[in-house]
Structures are given as structure tokens and as C-alpha cells.
Motif scaffolding. Structure first.
Motif, short mmCIF file in Angstrom:
data_model
loop_
_atom_site.label_atom_id
_atom_site.label_comp_id
_atom_site.label_asym_id
_atom_site.label_seq_id
_atom_site.Cartn_x
_atom_site.Cartn_y
_atom_site.Cartn_z
N UNK A 176 -2.43 -4.80 -19.63
CA UNK A 176 -1.27 -4.35 -20.38
C UNK A 176 -0.55 -3.18 -19.69
N UNK A 177 -1.21 -2.58 -18.72
CA UNK A 177 -0.64 -1.43 -18.02
C UNK A 177 0.08 -1.92 -16.77
N UNK A 178 1.41 -1.79 -16.75
CA UNK A 178 2.19 -2.35 -15.65
C UNK A 178 1.97 -1.67 -14.31
N UNK A 179 1.36 -0.49 -14.30
CA UNK A 179 1.11 0.15 -13.01
C UNK A 179 0.08 -0.65 -12.21
N UNK A 180 -0.72 -1.48 -12.89
CA UNK A 180 -1.68 -2.33 -12.18
C UNK A 180 -0.95 -3.30 -11.26
N UNK A 181 0.24 -3.69 -11.65
CA UNK A 181 1.05 -4.57 -10.80
C UNK A 181 1.48 -3.86 -9.52
N UNK A 182 1.80 -2.57 -9.66
CA UNK A 182 2.15 -1.79 -8.47
C UNK A 182 0.93 -1.60 -7.58
N UNK A 183 -0.25 -1.37 -8.18
CA UNK A 183 -1.47 -1.23 -7.38
C UNK A 183 -1.76 -2.50 -6.60
N UNK A 184 -1.48 -3.65 -7.21
CA UNK A 184 -1.69 -4.90 -6.50
C UNK A 184 -0.78 -5.00 -5.29
N UNK A 185 0.47 -4.59 -5.46
CA UNK A 185 1.42 -4.66 -4.35
C UNK A 185 1.01 -3.77 -3.19
N UNK A 186 0.65 -2.53 -3.47
CA UNK A 186 0.30 -1.62 -2.39
C UNK A 186 -0.99 -2.07 -1.70
N UNK A 187 -1.88 -2.71 -2.45
CA UNK A 187 -3.12 -3.21 -1.85
C UNK A 187 -2.84 -4.34 -0.89
N UNK A 188 -2.05 -5.33 -1.32
CA UNK A 188 -1.81 -6.49 -0.47
C UNK A 188 -0.85 -6.20 0.67
N UNK A 189 0.12 -5.30 0.45
CA UNK A 189 1.15 -5.07 1.45
C UNK A 189 0.80 -3.97 2.45
N UNK A 190 -0.06 -3.01 2.05
CA UNK A 190 -0.30 -1.88 2.96
C UNK A 190 -1.77 -1.58 3.22
N UNK A 191 -2.64 -1.77 2.23
CA UNK A 191 -4.01 -1.29 2.38
C UNK A 191 -4.97 -2.33 2.93
N UNK A 192 -4.90 -3.55 2.45
CA UNK A 192 -5.93 -4.53 2.77
C UNK A 192 -6.05 -4.80 4.26
N UNK A 193 -4.95 -4.87 4.97
CA UNK A 193 -5.01 -5.12 6.41
C UNK A 193 -4.84 -3.85 7.23
#
Length: 361
Positions: A288-305
Motif C-alpha cells: 500500500x506504500x507507493x514508495x516501494x515502487x520507487x525502491x523497485x525502480x532504483x534497485x533494477x535501474x541502478x543498484x542490482x548491476x
């Protein structure tokens, strides 16, 4: 020596075959077989017919004999090829897929099911696709058991869909234990015909915790990296929010039920800052917390690789990403009403209750 059968045509048969050759609606196969019969009726041998039509001698012989035996019907039907395909009972396949398991395994694969039923793997795949079955996929879930679920759900969704005037709605949370990972060997870059490479093992160079507050209205993010995520760090982040938001705006902060968010020291600070209003998501409902969507973006776009040799390098990369995000932010649009979500949760609880009572198959 084998002699080719003699072909004798009536005027009616010759007329039909000629029409098949000339018609643009005739299938390619039939348009090829009809000239064979006409040339054979004219007295030509199979070898000469094959040379004239540019096809194989065996093919000429086959369709000449078929016409001699069955007439026009003989060349209209294709010859049977191989053994008839094995058929599978769709009902049995669906029942076995949804209610059974293979020996010493947790789920079916096309090859395991094919071996079980004695058919090809492609047959299994075709039936699974037709019935919407995907045994290789399992989706995670957790249904909230919060006694105040409905009240909290309506409160938060109401803030998303009808935000109050002269106020800011901020979705807040921390992404803890973000690791600064370095690879043991340098990877190869992406090139034509080859994917980029990265070693499967890594070296840990420390961690940081990302505190973030997503503005529901415009998508702007207030963020801060800190070493730990205790109530003292949470208070430090609240002070940052207080500094970076207009003083005349009431603030509605949406957060989860992490203990640091409800620490007595935090409660005392909030009491001295009445423009801060806390709204807590139901337990087991962080979605229900929309900031989780932002966390997903930063993880896939910047952190994971990412490759980071130190924590400061990791923090710099996070800050750079957030700064770039804030230059052209886009809000996440919430579309589901509280009623729709509640109905879905009720159905999930009903199915879980049935499963626990042994009535769901």
C-alpha cells in the motif's frame, strides 16, 4: 519391370482437371497433381512428366497410381504421414497438473508430464497454454490479518485518490542493508550477439540504509542515506523532511509498522510538530506504500548491476540517481479503489479458509 498404370479420361474428367490447372483458387498441391494426370492421359511416361514439370519421378508415380485407383478423390486427399498422433484427455491433464505432483519434485515440467502421459512435450505445452496453466511459476503473497485493515486501507487509499488541500502526502520508508558490492573480476560489455557478463560472486564493501519520502502529487523524492536504521536515524530523516517542505503545508506521512516509526522519542517529536500526521499501513500490507515502487525502480535501474568498491561510492550513486529522478519526476498513479481492494482481500481470505479446512482443491 513395373509398368505405370494407363490413365483414360472421360471428357468430363478432362474438363475438371483442366479447370483445376487454370483456376487461381486451386490449392498449390492440387494444381501440381492435376497436370500429372493430364500428361499421363496423353501417353507420357513418368520420367518425361517429371522432367517437364520439374518434380520428382516418385511423386509423379504416386499421384498417377492414386488417380488410377480412386479418380479425382485420390488426388484431392493428402496421403497419411506416419502414425496417428497420440491424444491426451484434457480433463486428466488439467487434474494431474493442478492436483498432483511428479515423483521427487515440487512441480511439473513439460517433459515430466509428457513422460507421465506418454505424449510429446509440445502437446503438453499446447494444452497448458489453452487452459492457462503455468506450473513453472509461483507468485508470493501475504494476506493482512490486521484487525483494523479496512480502516487503514480506506484512510491511505483516500489520501491517494482524494488528497487533502493545502497538504502534502508523503510515502515514507527505509530501504535497509543496501550493499556496496564489488565483483571479483571485471565483466565484459554488451556487444552484438553477446549479452553483458558479470561474475556470480562478489565482495561486500559495507552497507547503507536509504530513507526516502515520495511526494504523491508530483513524484519528487526526499532522500537520505544513513549507516543504520534506528529511531535516531528516523528522527534525523523527519527533520530533513521538515526542512525541505513548505512550512505552511500540513504533512501526511504514510509509513509501515516498523518499531522505529512508533518509538516514544519519535512520538514526542511528532507531538511538538503538529503539522506531521502519521498514517500506518496495515500489517503485512507494505504494497500500500507507493514508495516501494520507487525502491523497485532504483534497485533494477541502478543498484542490482552496479559495482561499488566502497560505501561512499554507493551513496554517491544513489544520490546521483535521486537527483536525476527529481529533475523530471513523474508521480505513480493509484487506480484501485478501497472497495476493489477489499473485495479482493475478502476473496483471498475465503479461499485460504477453504484451503485450511481442506475443501479447496
Amino acid at each position: 519391370m513395373r509398368v505405370a498404370p494407363e490413365i483414360m479420361l472421360t471428357d468430363e474428367e478432362r474438363t475438371k482437371l483442366t479447370k483445376l490447372v487454370r483456376s487461381k483458387l486451386t490449392s498449390v498441391r492440387l494444381a501440381q497433381r492435376a497436370p500429372i494426370v493430364l500428361l499421363a492421359a496423353s501417353g507420357m511416361q513418368n520420367k518425361a512428366i517429371a522432367e517437364q514439370l520439374g518434380i520428382g519421378r516418385v511423386q509423379v508415380s504416386r499421384w498417377r497410381e492414386r488417380y488410377a485407383q480412386s479418380g479425382l478423390a485420390g488426388i484431392e486427399r493428402d496421403l497419411p504421414r506416419g502414425a496417428p498422433p497420440l491424444k491426451v484427455d484434457p480433463t486428466l491433464l488439467v487434474e494431474l497438473t493442478t492436483q498432483g505432483k511428479p515423483v521427487a519434485a515440487t512441480h511439473w515440467s513439460t517433459r515430466k508430464m509428457a513422460a507421465e502421459l506418454g505424449v510429446s512435450a509440445s502437446t503438453i505445452m499446447r494444452h497448458w497454454h489453452a487452459h492457462g496453466l503455468k506450473p513453472h511459476i509461483v507468485r508470493g503473497f501475504k494476506v493482512s490479518r490486521d484487525p483494523k485493515f479496512v480502516e487503514k486501507l480506506e484512510d491511505i487509499v483516500g489520501l491517494y485518490m482524494s488528497p487533502p488541500e493545502h497538504a502534502l502526502v508523503l510515502c515514507c520508508d527505509e530501504k535497509s542493508q543496501v550493499q556496496a558490492l564489488d565483483r571479483t573480476q571485471p565483466g565484459l560489455p554488451l556487444k552484438k550477439g553477446r549479452a553483458a557478463t558479470m561474475t556470480h560472486d562478489y565482495k561486500r564493501n559495507g552497507t547503507t540504509t536509504l530513507f526516502a519520502a515520495l511526494n504523491v502529487l508530483d513524484g519528487q523524492v526526499i532522500a537520505q542515506c544513513q549507516q543504520r536504521h534506528r529511531h535516531t536515524e528516523w528522527l534525523k530523516f523527519l527533520r530533513k523532511i521538515d526542512r525541505e517542505t513548505p512550512k505552511d503545508k500540513t504533512l501526511h506521512l504514510i509509513a509501515d509498522n516498523y518499531a522505529t516509526h512508533k518509538h516514544p522519542a519519535v512520538q514526542d517529536w511528532l507531538a511538538k510538530h503538529p503539522r506531521f500526521n502519521m498514517h500506518f499501513t496495515p500489517t503485512s500490507a507494505s504494497w500500500l506504500n507507493m514508495v516501494e515502487r520507487f525502491f523497485r525502480d532504483i534497485t533494477t535501474e541502478r543498484l542490482r548491476r552496479g559495482v561499488f568498491t566502497s560505501v561512499p561510492e554507493l551513496v554517491a550513486a544513489i544520490n546521483e540517481y535521486i537527483a536525476h529522478h527529481n529533475t523530471n519526476p513523474k508521480p505513480f498513479i493509484w487506480t484501485k479503489s478501497a472497495r476493489d481492494i477489499l473485495q479482493k482481500v475478502i476473496r483471498a481470505n475465503r479461499r485460504l479458509s477453504s484451503k485450511q479446512n481442506g475443501t479447496l482443491h
